[in-house]
Design a protein around this motif. Structure first.
Motif, PDB file in Angstrom:
ATOM      1  N   UNK A  83       0.832  -1.202   0.000  1.00 41.79           N
ATOM      2  CA  UNK A  83       0.000   0.000   0.000  1.00 41.79           C
ATOM      3  C   UNK A  83       0.869   1.255   0.000  1.00 41.79           C
ATOM      4  N   UNK A  84       1.933   1.237   0.779  1.00 43.17           N
ATOM      5  CA  UNK A  84       2.851   2.387   0.802  1.00 43.17           C
ATOM      6  C   UNK A  84       3.515   2.579  -0.562  1.00 43.17           C
ATOM      7  N   UNK A  85       3.893   1.486  -1.198  1.00 42.36           N
ATOM      8  CA  UNK A  85       4.529   1.545  -2.510  1.00 42.36           C
ATOM      9  C   UNK A  85       3.569   2.124  -3.550  1.00 42.36           C
ATOM     10  N   UNK A  86       2.335   1.668  -3.543  1.00 44.98           N
ATOM     11  CA  UNK A  86       1.345   2.168  -4.495  1.00 44.98           C
ATOM     12  C   UNK A  86       1.055   3.646  -4.222  1.00 44.98           C
ATOM     13  N   UNK A  87       0.985   4.025  -2.947  1.00 47.18           N
ATOM     14  CA  UNK A  87       0.746   5.429  -2.604  1.00 47.18           C
ATOM     15  C   UNK A  87       1.877   6.312  -3.131  1.00 47.18           C
ATOM     16  N   UNK A  95      -5.860   4.661 -12.026  1.00 47.25           N
ATOM     17  CA  UNK A  95      -5.674   3.206 -11.911  1.00 47.25           C
ATOM     18  C   UNK A  95      -4.945   2.834 -10.624  1.00 47.25           C
ATOM     19  N   UNK A  96      -3.933   3.600 -10.281  1.00 43.17           N
ATOM     20  CA  UNK A  96      -3.194   3.330  -9.047  1.00 43.17           C
ATOM     21  C   UNK A  96      -4.069   3.557  -7.821  1.00 43.17           C
ATOM     22  N   UNK A  97      -4.943   4.552  -7.877  1.00 43.45           N
ATOM     23  CA  UNK A  97      -5.855   4.801  -6.770  1.00 43.45           C
ATOM     24  C   UNK A  97      -6.770   3.596  -6.560  1.00 43.45           C
ATOM     25  N   UNK A  98      -7.263   3.032  -7.654  1.00 45.78           N
ATOM     26  CA  UNK A  98      -8.092   1.815  -7.566  1.00 45.78           C
ATOM     27  C   UNK A  98      -7.280   0.661  -6.972  1.00 45.78           C
ATOM     28  N   UNK A 103      -5.815  -2.968  -2.329  1.00 45.89           N
ATOM     29  CA  UNK A 103      -4.824  -3.465  -1.357  1.00 45.89           C
ATOM     30  C   UNK A 103      -5.296  -3.159   0.064  1.00 45.89           C
ATOM     31  N   UNK A 104      -5.769  -1.944   0.301  1.00 48.81           N
ATOM     32  CA  UNK A 104      -6.223  -1.576   1.644  1.00 48.81           C
ATOM     33  C   UNK A 104      -7.401  -2.429   2.086  1.00 48.81           C
ATOM     34  N   UNK A 105      -8.249  -2.819   1.157  1.00 48.37           N
ATOM     35  CA  UNK A 105      -9.378  -3.692   1.492  1.00 48.37           C
ATOM     36  C   UNK A 105      -8.917  -5.076   1.940  1.00 48.37           C
ATOM     37  N   UNK A 123      -5.499   5.760   3.577  1.00 53.14           N
ATOM     38  CA  UNK A 123      -6.807   5.133   3.545  1.00 53.14           C
ATOM     39  C   UNK A 123      -7.918   6.175   3.372  1.00 53.14           C
ATOM     40  N   UNK A 124      -7.656   7.401   3.769  1.00 50.30           N
ATOM     41  CA  UNK A 124      -8.676   8.442   3.699  1.00 50.30           C
ATOM     42  C   UNK A 124      -8.545   9.325   2.474  1.00 50.30           C
ATOM     43  N   UNK A 125      -7.740   8.906   1.507  1.00 48.96           N
ATOM     44  CA  UNK A 125      -7.605   9.670   0.271  1.00 48.96           C
ATOM     45  C   UNK A 125      -8.960   9.837  -0.386  1.00 48.96           C
ATOM     46  N   UNK A 126      -9.207  11.026  -0.893  1.00 51.46           N
ATOM     47  CA  UNK A 126     -10.476  11.209  -1.609  1.00 51.46           C
ATOM     48  C   UNK A 126     -10.349  10.618  -3.001  1.00 51.46           C
ATOM     49  N   UNK A 127     -11.376   9.939  -3.476  1.00 50.04           N
ATOM     50  CA  UNK A 127     -11.321   9.316  -4.797  1.00 50.04           C
ATOM     51  C   UNK A 127     -11.266  10.358  -5.904  1.00 50.04           C
ATOM     52  N   UNK A 128     -10.726   9.965  -7.036  1.00 50.32           N
ATOM     53  CA  UNK A 128     -10.579  10.864  -8.167  1.00 50.32           C
ATOM     54  C   UNK A 128     -11.888  11.074  -8.906  1.00 50.32           C
ATOM     55  N   UNK A 129     -12.816  10.131  -8.799  1.00 48.28           N
ATOM     56  CA  UNK A 129     -14.079  10.274  -9.538  1.00 48.28           C
ATOM     57  C   UNK A 129     -15.259  10.339  -8.600  1.00 48.28           C
TER      58      UNK A 129
END
Length: 74
Positions: A19-23, A40-43, A48-50, A68-74
């Motif tokens: 998760x840290x790597x993807x972030x 795509x990376x946000x998805x 991963x967090x799930x 984990x609290x990042x706001x989604x892009x869409x």
């Protein structure tokens, strides 16, 4: 089926590291203004967090919680 506690802890640790790597990759995509890649990376990060189980969530740092609290892009 018996699940080994060590195996579960290793899995959780690996998922948190992933998760840290993807972030980090998301932040790189932002700086490159690569919106589709960022999306795509946000998805991927959400997926991963799930997968991180509840006991492992107790070991999350403040930075991890921000992920984990990042706001989604869409």
């Amino acid at each position: 089926m018996k699940i080994d506690i060590v195996e579960t802890e290793d899995r959780s640790t690996e998922l948190i590291a992933l998760a840290r790597l993807v972030a980090f990759a998301i932040e790189s995509a932002k700086s490159l203004d690569a919106e589709v890649v960022e999306f795509c990376l946000d998805k991927a990060l959400r997926a991963v967090l799930d997968q991180i189980d509840e006991p492992a969530r107790m070991t999350l740092t403040a930075s991890d919680i921000m992920l984990m609290n990042r706001s989604p892009l869409c």
